[in-house]
Design a protein around this motif. Sequence first.
Motif, PDB file in Angstrom:
ATOM      1  N   ARG A 142       9.805  -7.631   4.414  1.00 30.07           N
ATOM      2  CA  ARG A 142      10.275  -7.518   3.083  1.00 30.07           C
ATOM      3  C   ARG A 142       8.867  -7.098   2.365  1.00 30.07           C
ATOM      4  NH1 ARG A 142       8.669 -12.615   0.920  1.00 30.07           N
ATOM      5  NH2 ARG A 142       8.478 -14.360   2.650  1.00 30.07           N
ATOM      6  N   PRO A 143       9.139  -6.731   0.940  1.00 29.82           N
ATOM      7  CA  PRO A 143       7.829  -6.259   0.218  1.00 29.82           C
ATOM      8  C   PRO A 143       6.849  -7.330   0.189  1.00 29.82           C
ATOM      9  CG  PRO A 143      10.191  -5.796  -1.166  1.00 29.82           C
ATOM     10  CD  PRO A 143      10.288  -6.701   0.376  1.00 29.82           C
ATOM     11  N   VAL A 144       5.595  -6.709   0.066  1.00 27.08           N
ATOM     12  CA  VAL A 144       4.401  -7.695  -0.024  1.00 27.08           C
ATOM     13  C   VAL A 144       3.564  -7.464  -1.297  1.00 27.08           C
ATOM     14  CG1 VAL A 144       1.946  -8.006   1.092  1.00 27.08           C
ATOM     15  CG2 VAL A 144       4.095  -7.382   2.637  1.00 27.08           C
ATOM     16  N   GLN A 145       3.386  -8.679  -1.893  1.00 29.90           N
ATOM     17  CA  GLN A 145       2.779  -8.548  -3.028  1.00 29.90           C
ATOM     18  C   GLN A 145       1.211  -8.459  -2.784  1.00 29.90           C
ATOM     19  OE1 GLN A 145       3.419 -11.952  -5.499  1.00 29.90           O
ATOM     20  NE2 GLN A 145       5.201 -11.262  -6.531  1.00 29.90           N
ATOM     21  N   ALA A 182      -0.455   3.674   0.645  1.00 32.92           N
ATOM     22  CA  ALA A 182      -1.065   3.965   2.240  1.00 32.92           C
ATOM     23  C   ALA A 182      -0.113   2.671   3.009  1.00 32.92           C
ATOM     24  CB  ALA A 182      -2.469   4.183   2.407  1.00 32.92           C
ATOM     25  N   MET A 183      -0.634   1.650   2.496  1.00 33.33           N
ATOM     26  CA  MET A 183       0.043   0.484   3.531  1.00 33.33           C
ATOM     27  C   MET A 183       1.537   0.437   3.658  1.00 33.33           C
ATOM     28  SD  MET A 183      -2.579  -1.381   4.968  1.00 33.33           S
ATOM     29  CE  MET A 183      -2.145  -3.150   4.811  1.00 33.33           C
ATOM     30  N   SER A 184       2.413   0.922   2.412  1.00 32.92           N
ATOM     31  CA  SER A 184       3.663   0.888   2.214  1.00 32.92           C
ATOM     32  C   SER A 184       4.082   1.769   3.285  1.00 32.92           C
ATOM     33  CB  SER A 184       4.029   1.327   0.919  1.00 32.92           C
ATOM     34  OG  SER A 184       3.574   0.226  -0.302  1.00 32.92           O
ATOM     35  N   LYS A 185       3.401   3.137   3.322  1.00 33.13           N
ATOM     36  CA  LYS A 185       3.862   4.107   4.487  1.00 33.13           C
ATOM     37  C   LYS A 185       3.639   3.545   5.702  1.00 33.13           C
ATOM     38  CE  LYS A 185       3.004   8.008   1.571  1.00 33.13           C
ATOM     39  NZ  LYS A 185       2.319   9.331   1.332  1.00 33.13           N
ATOM     40  N   ILE A 186       2.664   2.868   5.928  1.00 27.48           N
ATOM     41  CA  ILE A 186       2.336   2.532   7.505  1.00 27.48           C
ATOM     42  C   ILE A 186       3.174   1.272   7.816  1.00 27.48           C
ATOM     43  CG2 ILE A 186       0.578   1.497   8.827  1.00 27.48           C
ATOM     44  CD1 ILE A 186      -1.332   3.213   7.130  1.00 27.48           C
ATOM     45  N   GLY A 187       3.164   0.479   6.869  1.00 25.17           N
ATOM     46  CA  GLY A 187       3.952  -0.725   7.317  1.00 25.17           C
ATOM     47  C   GLY A 187       5.635  -0.425   7.115  1.00 25.17           C
ATOM     48  N   GLY A 197       1.645 -13.772   4.715  1.00 22.70           N
ATOM     49  CA  GLY A 197       1.382 -12.478   4.954  1.00 22.70           C
ATOM     50  C   GLY A 197       2.124 -11.642   3.574  1.00 22.70           C
ATOM     51  N   TYR A 198       2.744 -12.387   2.957  1.00 27.24           N
ATOM     52  CA  TYR A 198       3.720 -11.620   1.769  1.00 27.24           C
ATOM     53  C   TYR A 198       2.993 -11.782   0.339  1.00 27.24           C
ATOM     54  CZ  TYR A 198       6.943 -10.832   5.254  1.00 27.24           C
ATOM     55  OH  TYR A 198       7.687 -10.326   6.428  1.00 27.24           O
ATOM     56  N   GLN A 239       7.657  -2.059   1.075  1.00 27.80           N
ATOM     57  CA  GLN A 239       6.714  -1.712   0.116  1.00 27.80           C
ATOM     58  C   GLN A 239       5.510  -2.904  -0.407  1.00 27.80           C
ATOM     59  OE1 GLN A 239       7.515   0.873  -1.746  1.00 27.80           O
ATOM     60  NE2 GLN A 239       6.014   0.747  -3.399  1.00 27.80           N
ATOM     61  N   PHE A 240       4.209  -2.381  -0.540  1.00 32.99           N
ATOM     62  CA  PHE A 240       3.050  -3.113  -0.924  1.00 32.99           C
ATOM     63  C   PHE A 240       3.029  -2.999  -2.628  1.00 32.99           C
ATOM     64  CE2 PHE A 240       2.800  -3.388   3.646  1.00 32.99           C
ATOM     65  CZ  PHE A 240       1.635  -4.499   3.877  1.00 32.99           C
ATOM     66  N   VAL A 241       3.659  -4.031  -3.086  1.00 41.20           N
ATOM     67  CA  VAL A 241       3.747  -3.998  -4.540  1.00 41.20           C
ATOM     68  C   VAL A 241       2.404  -4.365  -5.265  1.00 41.20           C
ATOM     69  CG1 VAL A 241       4.878  -4.795  -6.581  1.00 41.20           C
ATOM     70  CG2 VAL A 241       6.246  -4.594  -4.251  1.00 41.20           C
ATOM     71  N   TYR A 242       1.620  -3.282  -5.816  1.00 37.31           N
ATOM     72  CA  TYR A 242       0.119  -3.628  -6.401  1.00 37.31           C
ATOM     73  C   TYR A 242       0.486  -4.241  -7.745  1.00 37.31           C
ATOM     74  CZ  TYR A 242      -4.565  -2.453  -7.771  1.00 37.31           C
ATOM     75  OH  TYR A 242      -5.572  -2.617  -8.077  1.00 37.31           O
ATOM     76  N   ILE A 243      -0.267  -5.404  -8.052  1.00 39.68           N
ATOM     77  CA  ILE A 243      -0.038  -6.251  -9.228  1.00 39.68           C
ATOM     78  C   ILE A 243      -1.439  -6.380  -9.724  1.00 39.68           C
ATOM     79  CG2 ILE A 243       0.534  -8.606 -10.213  1.00 39.68           C
ATOM     80  CD1 ILE A 243       2.774  -8.388  -7.903  1.00 39.68           C
ATOM     81  N   ASN A 244      -1.895  -6.226 -11.094  1.00 37.69           N
ATOM     82  CA  ASN A 244      -3.043  -6.591 -11.882  1.00 37.69           C
ATOM     83  C   ASN A 244      -2.653  -8.045 -12.275  1.00 37.69           C
ATOM     84  OD1 ASN A 244      -2.930  -3.405 -12.319  1.00 37.69           O
ATOM     85  ND2 ASN A 244      -4.924  -4.233 -11.941  1.00 37.69           N
ATOM     86  N   ARG A 245      -3.409  -9.042 -11.788  1.00 35.17           N
ATOM     87  CA  ARG A 245      -3.142 -10.384 -12.446  1.00 35.17           C
ATOM     88  C   ARG A 245      -4.826 -10.774 -12.937  1.00 35.17           C
ATOM     89  NH1 ARG A 245       0.210 -13.761  -8.700  1.00 35.17           N
ATOM     90  NH2 ARG A 245       1.675 -12.395  -9.654  1.00 35.17           N
ATOM     91  N   GLU A 246      -5.183 -10.489 -14.134  1.00 35.43           N
ATOM     92  CA  GLU A 246      -6.690 -10.621 -14.504  1.00 35.43           C
ATOM     93  C   GLU A 246      -6.784 -12.024 -15.103  1.00 35.43           C
ATOM     94  OE1 GLU A 246      -7.946  -8.035 -17.928  1.00 35.43           O
ATOM     95  OE2 GLU A 246      -5.766  -7.172 -17.939  1.00 35.43           O
ATOM     96  N   GLY A 247      -8.118 -12.227 -15.612  1.00 37.06           N
ATOM     97  CA  GLY A 247      -8.414 -13.560 -16.232  1.00 37.06           C
ATOM     98  C   GLY A 247      -9.391 -14.350 -15.463  1.00 37.06           C
ATOM     99  N   ALA A 248     -10.311 -14.868 -16.357  1.00 37.52           N
ATOM    100  CA  ALA A 248     -11.459 -15.875 -15.631  1.00 37.52           C
ATOM    101  C   ALA A 248     -12.230 -15.290 -14.855  1.00 37.52           C
ATOM    102  CB  ALA A 248     -10.942 -17.127 -15.306  1.00 37.52           C
ATOM    103  N   SER A 249     -12.637 -13.760 -14.972  1.00 38.53           N
ATOM    104  CA  SER A 249     -13.715 -13.225 -14.239  1.00 38.53           C
ATOM    105  C   SER A 249     -13.058 -13.228 -12.581  1.00 38.53           C
ATOM    106  CB  SER A 249     -14.965 -13.867 -14.040  1.00 38.53           C
ATOM    107  OG  SER A 249     -15.550 -14.123 -15.274  1.00 38.53           O
ATOM    108  N   GLY A 250     -11.687 -13.104 -12.481  1.00 38.71           N
ATOM    109  CA  GLY A 250     -10.824 -13.095 -11.284  1.00 38.71           C
ATOM    110  C   GLY A 250     -10.400 -14.107 -10.720  1.00 38.71           C
TER     111      GLY A 250
END
Length: 306
Positions: free
Chosen positions: A18-21, A41-46, A74-75, A49-60
């Motif tokens: 299933r999709p990976v975050q 690239a990971m989505s094609k190989i795996g 692994g998800y 879908q490897f769903v890319y998410i920006n989750r910012e705050g507190a210097s990471g």
Amino acid sequence: MLFSLGGTAVAQDTYPARPVQLIYPFGSGGTDALFRVFSMAMSKIGGEQFVYINREGASGAIGAASVARAQPDGYTLMIGPSIVMTNLPYTQKDLSYTFDSFDFVCQLNVNAFVLAVRADSPYKKLEDLVEAARRQPGKFNYGHSGTYTDVHLNMLTLARQAGIQVQDIAYRGDGPNLLRLLAGDLEFTINSVVSVASRNDVRPLVVFWDRRHPALPDVPSVVELGYASFFTGYQGLYAPRDTPRPVIAKLENMCMKAVQTEEYQAAAQKQGAAVVPMRSAPFAAEARKSYETKGALFAELGVKPQ
């Protein structure tokens, strides 16, 4: 119980099913664009879908904490610089994770840093700058992108080895830092190679790495110039601690393929990123070495989490 074990084995064997975050614990921009290419690239190989998410705050720390507490299946993964594990535990109070909250899947790039002056600066070499700073203790201002980040630690270490006293000013990123340099407010800056490699209005004097950077082949490394210590930014893929080893192994192999794709290599070259792939075990060992070295330096500096 037997059924449970069998089900787990099947789940690992078919991973990803299933999709990976894929969590990047900072905002968009900069290296973020390269990691987006990696996720595709990971989505094609795996095959999922490897769903890319920006989750910012507190210097990471916010994004890193969300991955640390995720189910270790692994998800939910994290991508980005290892400073959220190697630096923040020493500088941020009440973190909900530690260095040992993660499994290190693979290294993608090394984010090396560079000391740069304006293109019209009288300092042609690092030695010129060091000699001038020795003659004027405490008079030189330099900029960097965050207190006790790797860029700042590099200059603290270099200043101690060179026997100079310089004043640091922290900015929110390489962009503002470089603007103040060009405005004449700073004698020099410490930046990522990515941010200066294609510019003609600054002059890089030294790279904080054990070799010359492919994007700046004419710029010496600190090691060439006789300095013994430096920090580079390890950028990689991470999973919550105790993710099953078969899943880590699959991700590791997928990662090694993803960084060799034409798309990723082209994106890295465009950004000036040094692609230095490394598998799980050596990556974890390098990260731990960096974490322990920084711990000793922070203790020596008297830095306490705040």
